[in-house]
Design an enzyme around this catalytic site. Structure first.
Site, short mmCIF file in Angstrom:
data_model
loop_
_atom_site.label_atom_id
_atom_site.label_comp_id
_atom_site.label_asym_id
_atom_site.label_seq_id
_atom_site.Cartn_x
_atom_site.Cartn_y
_atom_site.Cartn_z
N ASP A 9 -15.16 10.33 -10.98
CA ASP A 9 -14.81 9.01 -11.08
C ASP A 9 -15.61 8.09 -9.27
OD1 ASP A 9 -12.59 9.69 -9.96
OD2 ASP A 9 -11.51 8.96 -11.78
N ASN B 253 0.53 7.10 -16.17
CA ASN B 253 0.58 6.81 -17.86
C ASN B 253 -0.85 7.86 -18.28
OD1 ASN B 253 -2.47 6.67 -16.23
ND2 ASN B 253 -2.54 4.35 -17.60
C1 F6R Z 1 -9.07 10.65 -9.13
C2 F6R Z 1 -8.62 10.64 -10.44
C3 F6R Z 1 -7.15 10.10 -11.20
C4 F6R Z 1 -5.95 10.65 -10.54
C5 F6R Z 1 -5.11 10.49 -11.04
C6 F6R Z 1 -3.63 11.36 -10.27
O1 F6R Z 1 -10.78 11.04 -9.05
O2 F6R Z 1 -9.68 10.57 -11.74
O3 F6R Z 1 -7.50 10.63 -12.07
O4 F6R Z 1 -6.26 12.64 -10.33
O5 F6R Z 1 -4.66 9.03 -10.81
O6 F6R Z 1 -4.21 10.40 -9.34
P1 F6R Z 1 -3.15 11.27 -7.81
O7 F6R Z 1 -3.32 12.53 -7.28
O8 F6R Z 1 -2.66 10.04 -6.53
O9 F6R Z 1 -1.58 10.98 -8.34
#
Ligand code: F6R
Length: 246
Positions: free
Chosen positions: A67, A136
């Site tokens: 993303d 979420n």
């Molecule tokens: C990042 C992504 C998000 C993160 C998710 C968890 O490229 O696609 O889905 O993997 O928000 O984020 P963290 O690791 O910061 O808790």
């Protein structure tokens, strides 16, 4: 689903890096799907360490990121382009032409999304997709919804995601409201999926995503239907799933 319970974040990062490293060794020109966020930082540091020791070679590896925020250019230090270069790409011998990330400054959203899915197909599909897990239940930026989005698309980020991401910006007003993300269908087409999770704050969503019903209101729950998923999670993240994993 294979589940590895690790002893804290460091051990989780090492195990996750181990699996990615095995993929690169088995198929040096593999296509890696990569994620940003706090979770994979230790994994990338570990991969860099093995590269520096001469144990890993990225010269043939191709990557596609999950993303990117809409509206942020490459120089913006909150863009995922910037993040990936800082934590991994600038520190290993990957070829710039083998790096693919949705273009946050694309002028035509539909074209950018279609081109990204086409690119993944042209690369032969994703061999191993690394994922983190949102509080979420989102994966990539596929937010809870009534349906599972199939292909790469532009999403409106939920307030909870904007709130979670504001720690990286000087003010919440600067957090982008939209992002390009691979769809759930795109992610599910990966041959192997590796999801890394750490921390008590993720324990409830780990339980719901991997030990509860499959529902679009918890997007990660769909991973239960993929034939080759590995969950690497520390004991805090698994602390509410004890009965389920035995
Ligand atoms: C990042 C992504 C998000 C993160 C998710 C968890 O490229 O696609 O889905 O993997 O928000 O984020 P963290 O690791 O910061 O808790």
């Amino acid at each position: 689903m294979r589940i590895y319970q690790t002893d804290g974040y460091r051990d989780m990062s090492r195990k996750t890096a181990n699996i990615i490293s095995a993929q690169i060794i088995l198929k040096p020109d593999c296509v890696l799907g990569l994620a940003t966020g706090s979770t994979p930082v230790g994994t990338y540091d570990q991969l860099v360490e093995w590269y520096q020791k001469g144990d890993l070679d990225f010269s043939e590896v191709r990557t596609v990121n999950l993303d990117e925020y809409k509206g942020l250019d490459h120089e913006n230090d909150q863009s995922y382009y910037y993040f990936m270069h800082r934590h991994l790409f600038d520190r290993v011998n990957i070829r710039p032409e083998n790096i693919h990330i949705p273009n946050g400054k694309a002028e035509n959203d539909a074209e950018e999304c279609e081109a990204y899915d086409r690119l993944i197909r042209q690369l032969g599909g994703i061999d191993l997709q690394l994922l983190g897990l949102g509080h979420n239940g989102h994966i990539g930026f596929n937010e809870p919804s009534d349906t599972f989005a199939r292909t790469t698309h532009l999403v409106d980020l939920q307030l909870s995601t904007i709130e979670a991401n504001k720690r990286f910006f000087s003010s919440i007003d600067l957090v982008p409201r939209q992002a390009y993300t691979m769809g759930i269908g795109t992610i599910l087409q990966a041959k192997k999926i590796l999801i890394a999770v750490s921390g008590k704050d993720k324990a409830e969503i780990v339980r719901r995503a991997f030990f509860g019903p499959v529902t679009a209101s918890v997007p990660a729950s769909i991973l239960q239907l993929h034939p080759d998923v590995t969950l690497v999670a520390d004991e805090d993240a698994l602390s509410l799933s004890g009965d389920s994993i035995g």
